[in-house]
Design an enzyme around this catalytic site. Sequence first.
Site, PDB file in Angstrom:
ATOM      1  N   CYS A  95      30.309  62.409 -46.598  1.00  0.00           N
ATOM      2  CA  CYS A  95      31.720  62.020 -46.386  1.00  0.00           C
ATOM      3  C   CYS A  95      32.293  61.296 -47.602  1.00  0.00           C
ATOM      4  O   CYS A  95      33.465  61.458 -47.930  1.00  0.00           O
ATOM      5  CB  CYS A  95      31.852  61.084 -45.189  1.00  0.00           C
ATOM      6  SG  CYS A  95      31.275  61.741 -43.633  1.00  0.00           S
ATOM      7  N   CYS A 127      33.537  59.182 -40.239  1.00  0.00           N
ATOM      8  CA  CYS A 127      32.410  59.973 -40.726  1.00  0.00           C
ATOM      9  C   CYS A 127      31.342  60.116 -39.637  1.00  0.00           C
ATOM     10  O   CYS A 127      30.812  61.200 -39.415  1.00  0.00           O
ATOM     11  CB  CYS A 127      31.832  59.302 -41.968  1.00  0.00           C
ATOM     12  SG  CYS A 127      30.453  60.196 -42.699  1.00  0.00           S
ATOM     13  N   CYS A 191      49.693  32.899 -42.226  1.00  0.00           N
ATOM     14  CA  CYS A 191      48.552  33.013 -43.144  1.00  0.00           C
ATOM     15  C   CYS A 191      48.899  32.226 -44.413  1.00  0.00           C
ATOM     16  O   CYS A 191      48.074  31.495 -44.972  1.00  0.00           O
ATOM     17  CB  CYS A 191      48.311  34.468 -43.539  1.00  0.00           C
ATOM     18  SG  CYS A 191      48.138  35.628 -42.191  1.00  0.00           S
ATOM     19  N   CYS A 194      48.456  28.171 -44.833  1.00  0.00           N
ATOM     20  CA  CYS A 194      47.157  27.634 -45.280  1.00  0.00           C
ATOM     21  C   CYS A 194      46.797  28.136 -46.677  1.00  0.00           C
ATOM     22  O   CYS A 194      46.362  27.367 -47.521  1.00  0.00           O
ATOM     23  CB  CYS A 194      46.047  28.071 -44.326  1.00  0.00           C
ATOM     24  SG  CYS A 194      46.035  27.153 -42.779  1.00  0.00           S
ATOM     25  N   HIS A 195      46.967  29.441 -46.888  1.00  0.00           N
ATOM     26  CA  HIS A 195      46.355  30.059 -48.068  1.00  0.00           C
ATOM     27  C   HIS A 195      47.297  30.268 -49.253  1.00  0.00           C
ATOM     28  O   HIS A 195      46.884  30.818 -50.264  1.00  0.00           O
ATOM     29  CB  HIS A 195      45.669  31.362 -47.663  1.00  0.00           C
ATOM     30  CG  HIS A 195      44.591  31.130 -46.649  1.00  0.00           C
ATOM     31  ND1 HIS A 195      43.429  30.465 -46.953  1.00  0.00           N
ATOM     32  CD2 HIS A 195      44.527  31.417 -45.323  1.00  0.00           C
ATOM     33  CE1 HIS A 195      42.677  30.379 -45.862  1.00  0.00           C
ATOM     34  NE2 HIS A 195      43.327  30.939 -44.862  1.00  0.00           N
ATOM     35  N   ARG A 240      37.690  38.398 -39.604  1.00  0.00           N
ATOM     36  CA  ARG A 240      38.230  37.129 -40.124  1.00  0.00           C
ATOM     37  C   ARG A 240      39.705  36.982 -39.757  1.00  0.00           C
ATOM     38  O   ARG A 240      40.152  35.896 -39.416  1.00  0.00           O
ATOM     39  CB  ARG A 240      38.043  37.074 -41.652  1.00  0.00           C
ATOM     40  CG  ARG A 240      38.358  35.720 -42.247  1.00  0.00           C
ATOM     41  CD  ARG A 240      37.294  34.702 -41.879  1.00  0.00           C
ATOM     42  NE  ARG A 240      37.699  33.344 -42.204  1.00  0.00           N
ATOM     43  CZ  ARG A 240      38.198  32.495 -41.322  1.00  0.00           C
ATOM     44  NH1 ARG A 240      38.380  32.850 -40.073  1.00  0.00           N
ATOM     45  NH2 ARG A 240      38.501  31.268 -41.681  1.00  0.00           N
ATOM     46  N   CYS A 244      41.323  33.867 -37.748  1.00  0.00           N
ATOM     47  CA  CYS A 244      42.440  33.043 -38.239  1.00  0.00           C
ATOM     48  C   CYS A 244      43.556  32.992 -37.208  1.00  0.00           C
ATOM     49  O   CYS A 244      44.108  31.930 -36.928  1.00  0.00           O
ATOM     50  CB  CYS A 244      42.998  33.615 -39.537  1.00  0.00           C
ATOM     51  SG  CYS A 244      42.018  33.162 -40.959  1.00  0.00           S
TER      52      CYS A 244
END
Lengths: 283, 109
Positions: A95, A127, A191, A194-195, A240, A244
């Site tokens: 694949c 696949c 998001c 915080c980041h 993740r 969050c």
Amino acid sequence: MKKMLTLLLSAGLVATATQAMSSPKEDLAHFRTYFEQRFPGIQLNEFGNGPYALDASKRLQWESMEEFPPYEEYVDKGREIWETPFKNGKSFASCFGKDASKVRPKYPHWDKASSKVVTLEGDINKCLKANGEKPFGWKKGKIAHLGAFLGYEARGQKTNVVVPNDPKALQAYEDGKHFFYAKRGQLNMACADCHVYYAGQRIRGNVLSAALGHTTHFPVYRAKWAKKGKGDGLGTLHRRYGGCNKQVRARPFKAQGKEYRNLEFFHTYMSNGLEINAPGYRE
Amino acid sequence: MKKLIAAFGLALFITGCNATTPDKPASKQAQYEAALKNAQAAVDKAASVGGEWRDIRWKKSKKKYLPSAIEAAKAGDYDKALKLLDIVQFQAEAGYKQAMAQKNAGPRF
């Protein structure tokens, strides 16, 4: 006075419209400049090391972990999965191509035929299904092991997501961007809160990582995910994302659903030019 | 005195009838059913714009207010069910308003 007001209002409207309609390239330039100005002296590629690029004592702990990285055995497991033939005699190479190091940098990408963002995990399960095998779970286990192996093989190559000049692809990118900047959940946090705006600051004992370079180290080995009942420590990017969202008390979306695929498209594009360093270790 | 006793007895009879009337629980159940319908509509509305909060009904939430309200009602505890539905209603409406307010969210730099 009236003329002045009209001029100011027009300028404001034009500025707002420009911001709303900024191209992915412009977004990337603004995004990078923001972090370069916020953290002067940190080399671009260092952002791929997350909080360990921003905090000296955390970096020391991380470097000692990297001497005997806990994800190593899962890279080996991933290699085994890659090499083990399916019941029909074919393998993942049928694949993805024989060269495992060329796989990871292709993802995520826009697929014109299906008009959607395609992720590595999505194609792994596609696949398997195409070869009469049972698909893996989306967030941890074998899918993360194989992702870790493919990430490891691709280490050093640069992230290079392409957003084609196709209205649907641009819409997917915009949706991902909106998701990233929109506040959600009972804690009313995006998001970006915080980041982007609070990157480098502490949240309890943790240092908030910068969104620049976020996607380069996934799948990730998190010490938190290695605790009893949570798995072997390794998890995918969508795992993740769900975590969050849960932390800000929003209902998480389904892993590999449209929301997170589009978010991954935007989020990874923002790390274009940074080296893949998967799998990574995080607390 | 006889009249007083008769009046007192009548008062007791009326109070007794009132206490045993099945109206009260039935009205609580009706209140619950109406509140549940409203809450479910509000949750669906919030979910339709991606604004649903974690603790309303997500399977891994420890609180799961909506399923807990339904459980409480099944057990006949309509007061508890109504309290929980109040929370659901508030969270669903707030989640919807939040999503609407964030419709044009973008970078602030």
